[in-house]
Write an enzyme that holds these catalytic residues in place. Structure first.
Site, PDB file in Angstrom:
ATOM      1  CG  ASP A  28      -0.365  -0.188   2.523  1.00 40.94           C
ATOM      2  OD1 ASP A  28       0.792  -0.608   2.576  1.00 40.94           O
ATOM      3  OD2 ASP A  28      -1.055   0.060   3.532  1.00 40.94           O
ATOM      4  CD  GLU A  51       8.090  -8.395  -0.513  1.00 43.09           C
ATOM      5  OE1 GLU A  51       7.038  -7.720  -0.459  1.00 43.09           O
ATOM      6  OE2 GLU A  51       8.183  -9.563  -0.059  1.00 43.09           O
ATOM      7  CG  HIS A 114      -0.198  -1.088   7.950  1.00 47.18           C
ATOM      8  ND1 HIS A 114      -0.841   0.121   7.826  1.00 47.18           N
ATOM      9  CD2 HIS A 114       0.104  -1.468   6.679  1.00 47.18           C
ATOM     10  CE1 HIS A 114      -0.914   0.465   6.561  1.00 47.18           C
ATOM     11  NE2 HIS A 114      -0.355  -0.487   5.835  1.00 47.18           N
ATOM     12  CG  HIS A 115       3.682  -2.707   6.521  1.00 49.48           C
ATOM     13  ND1 HIS A 115       3.137  -3.906   6.882  1.00 49.48           N
ATOM     14  CD2 HIS A 115       3.244  -2.436   5.249  1.00 49.48           C
ATOM     15  CE1 HIS A 115       2.386  -4.358   5.869  1.00 49.48           C
ATOM     16  NE2 HIS A 115       2.429  -3.499   4.885  1.00 49.48           N
ATOM     17  N   GLY A 417      26.838 -16.660  -1.768  1.00 47.92           N
ATOM     18  CA  GLY A 417      26.441 -18.057  -1.642  1.00 47.92           C
ATOM     19  C   GLY A 417      25.083 -18.294  -1.005  1.00 47.92           C
ATOM     20  CG  ASP A 448      17.508 -32.497  -4.758  1.00 44.74           C
ATOM     21  OD1 ASP A 448      18.637 -32.014  -4.536  1.00 44.74           O
ATOM     22  OD2 ASP A 448      17.143 -33.592  -4.285  1.00 44.74           O
ATOM     23  CG  ASN A 476      22.396 -34.027  -5.262  1.00 38.78           C
ATOM     24  OD1 ASN A 476      21.490 -33.416  -4.709  1.00 38.78           O
ATOM     25  ND2 ASN A 476      23.548 -33.479  -5.573  1.00 38.78           N
ATOM     26  N   GLY A 478      18.781 -34.171  -1.662  1.00 37.25           N
ATOM     27  CA  GLY A 478      19.077 -33.317  -0.519  1.00 37.25           C
ATOM     28  C   GLY A 478      20.282 -32.422  -0.713  1.00 37.25           C
ATOM     29  CD  GLU A 482      24.931 -26.713   3.489  1.00 33.00           C
ATOM     30  OE1 GLU A 482      26.035 -26.758   4.085  1.00 33.00           O
ATOM     31  OE2 GLU A 482      24.391 -25.648   3.162  1.00 33.00           O
TER      32      GLU A 482
END
Length: 568
Positions: A28, A51, A114-115, A417, A448, A476, A478, A482
């Site tokens: 708004d 965003e 608001h916000h 990254g 994925d 692969n 997951g 990591e």
């Protein structure tokens, strides 16, 4: 017209610099501003799923076009975009972030709107953005507003860092003189200080006269600050071998006869590492020496004769020259080298270039597909003009061993990254490509797991019929990057499996193709298919890979990263 609204003034200025798509979300406090987008002929409002994705999309758009804009609303909208803005700041991407803020009267009364945080402070979010913006403007005076807008746009263009413009809702409809638009924004670089530049150039020439084994090393900021032509001219004149970093990939024509490979410290191909580290002079252009860009800081030069060209300074050995910008410095150096007749050292003999092999070994068509096969074989499918987007993880490391044709643009986010960056960036790049040349292919490689963070932006691709887009989803099972760093079997590296081939119909794509490949034969047939290579529909290609399969350089990097994380 003798006058235009301030909102239209902003978008006219952006349009003058070839920004024709605006990213963001309505709220708004920016709705009246968004009305003005449609008043500028040829400009469109893309709209995004959120965003954060809008910031990623603007980043991808800019890497094709040089400037981009996203519009968010105050507070909730702008804060959602800040991760993308932080990445743009880290990686030298000049976004214009326009925030629709409450009216000046509301701010003065400190209304509990608001916000807000409920404390009457309307500048708190602006202050947050200040730390990841080159400059900011929180506009409050209509008489100075056009100049403030011009200043911010200039800084985004010249410095290639994000800028922030806070625009109160009550000002966007106020009028400013239209003739201000007749004077172009001055986008020229401030000239280098002549004496300092002369000293720099003479010092470099001295090093060149005595170098027997010089090289050029191209990094990300050579592209970001538009010095790639100067670098290619330098190599043409001197015949020095040239290498890129992972972030610098596509910053130099890999089909050039003097291109010799990608240098990543200890993670480099042996012949590349040997050539770089044996050099007795290194001309480094636009370096961003992050951990993933350097093999965890494993550069091991044997020489101290290092010249670093940067956007705002030059460094020669241990001497730093602030304000001596690389674009003008390179131009001056090139002029001197041309006068000297090319390679400055008369005894310099250009060495033969030994390139790492990118040809895959023979494989049975029924062989299970691996990362190694994918990243070598895909080089044969790439073609001139492609825009190749690679996600943090196996894709960003695997693409290093592929070969790019000439005029290819590579987009990755090696320094920041942020997982999921590439899906939004692909949408932005696809929109830019459609504006410039609809035949240019935009090719995404995303894991994925990464896909699940920002998958909504594929909806925007379907909305705008980005039929120049190829979405390779590396399945692969997951977060493999990591798992390699820590927690190989930990459940926090697992993801809920999706029906990835159902995503395009879910988002109501009009022209699409969904394909799954799991063997070397299926991949080879796909790349040999001329119809598949024609960008006439949006395509999702799910590439099935073993769970712990990864490019060898990622496996090595993961071990280094785990050791770094454990240091006291």
């Amino acid at each position: 017209m003798t006058e235009v609204t301030l909102g239209r003034y902003l978008f006219e200025r952006l349009h003058q610099l070839d920004v024709t798509t605006i990213f963001g979300l309505p709220g708004d406090f920016n709705l009246s501003l968004l009305d003005k987008v449609y008043e500028v002929p040829g400009m469109k409002w893309a709209g995004n799923a959120n965003e954060l994705n809008a910031a990623y999309a603007a980043d991808g758009y800019l890497r094709i076009k040089r400037l981009a804009c996203l519009v968010t609303t105050f507070g909730v909208g702008e804060l959602s975009a800040l991760n993308g803005i932080g990445g743009a700041y880290a990686e030298h991407v000049g976004l214009v972030h326009v925030v629709g803020v409450p009216s000046i009267a509301s701010q003065a009364k400190q209304l509990l709107l608001h916000h807000t945080l409920g404390n009457g402070d309307f500048t708190v979010f602006h202050r947050m953005s200040n730390n990841i913006s080159h400059t900011t403007a929180f506009i409050s005076d209509i008489s100075t507003a056009p100049a403030e807008i011009d200043r911010c746009i200039r800084d985004a263009w010249v410095c290639q860092r994000p800028v922030y413009i806070g625009l109160p809702a009550n000002l966007v409809d106020l009028k400013v003189p239209a003739n201000l638009l007749h004077t172009p924004i001055d986008l020229g670089l401030k000239p280098n200080e002549p004496e300092a530049q002369h000293e720099v150039v003479e010092s470099i020439l001295h090093l060149l006269r005595h170098a027997n084994n010089p090289i050029v090393l191209v990094d990300a900021c050579a592209s970001r600050h538009h010095c790639t032509r100067e670098v290619e001219r330098l190599v043409d004149l001197t015949q020095f071998p040239v290498f890129t970093t992972p972030m610098g990939k596509s910053g130099f024509n890999e089909a050039h006869p003097r291109f010799a490979g990608v240098y990543v410290g200890t993670l480099s191909q042996p012949e590349v590492r040997l050539a770089v580290e044996a050099a007795d002079l290194i001309l480094s252009v636009g370096a961003l020496l992050s951990d993933f860009n350097t093999g965890s800081f494993s550069y091991s030069y044997k020489t101290k004769n290092l010249v670093e060209f940067h956007s705002d300074y030059t460094k020669i050995r241990q001497a730093t020259f602030p304000g001596v910008q690389m674009k003008e410095t390179l131009a001056s150096l090139l002029a001197q080298i041309e006068t000297a007749g090319g390679a400055v050292n008369p005894g310099y003999i250009p060495p033969p270039i030994v390139r790492p092999s990118v040809i895959p070994g023979p494989a049975s068509p029924e062989t299970i597909l691996t990362q190694e096969y994918l990243w070598t074989q895909v080089s044969s499918w790439f073609r001139e003009g492609d825009i190749i987007v690679t996600e943090t993880g196996t894709s960003a490391f695997g693409i290093v061993q592929s070969r790019f044709p000439n005029h290819t643009i590579g987009i990755s986010q090696v320094l920041w990254g942020s997982i999921g960056f590439t899906v939004g960036a692909t949408f932005g790049a696809a929109m830019a490509a459609l504006e410039l040349d609809p035949s240019r292919r935009v090719i995404l490689f995303v894991g994925d797991g990464s896909l699940q963070l920002t998958v909504q932006e594929i909806s925007s691709m379907c909305k705008w019929e980005c039929n120049n887009t190829y979405l390779f989803v590396l399945n692969n099972d997951g977060y493999t990057i990591e798992r390699l760093i820590h927690g190989m079997n930990a459940t926090y590296n697992d993801i809920q499996p999706w029906n990835n081939l159902g995503i395009l119909p879910l988002f109501n794509a009009k022209r699409y193709e969904a394909i799954r490949v799991a063997t070397t034969g299926e991949l080879d047939r796909l790349f040999a298919d001329e119809k598949f290579g024609t960008p006439d529909r949006i395509r999702m290609i799910e590439v099935m890979l073993p769970r712990m399969d990864a490019p060898s350089n990622l496996v090595a990097q993961a071990k280094l990263s785990e050791l770094t994380n454990m240091e006291g």
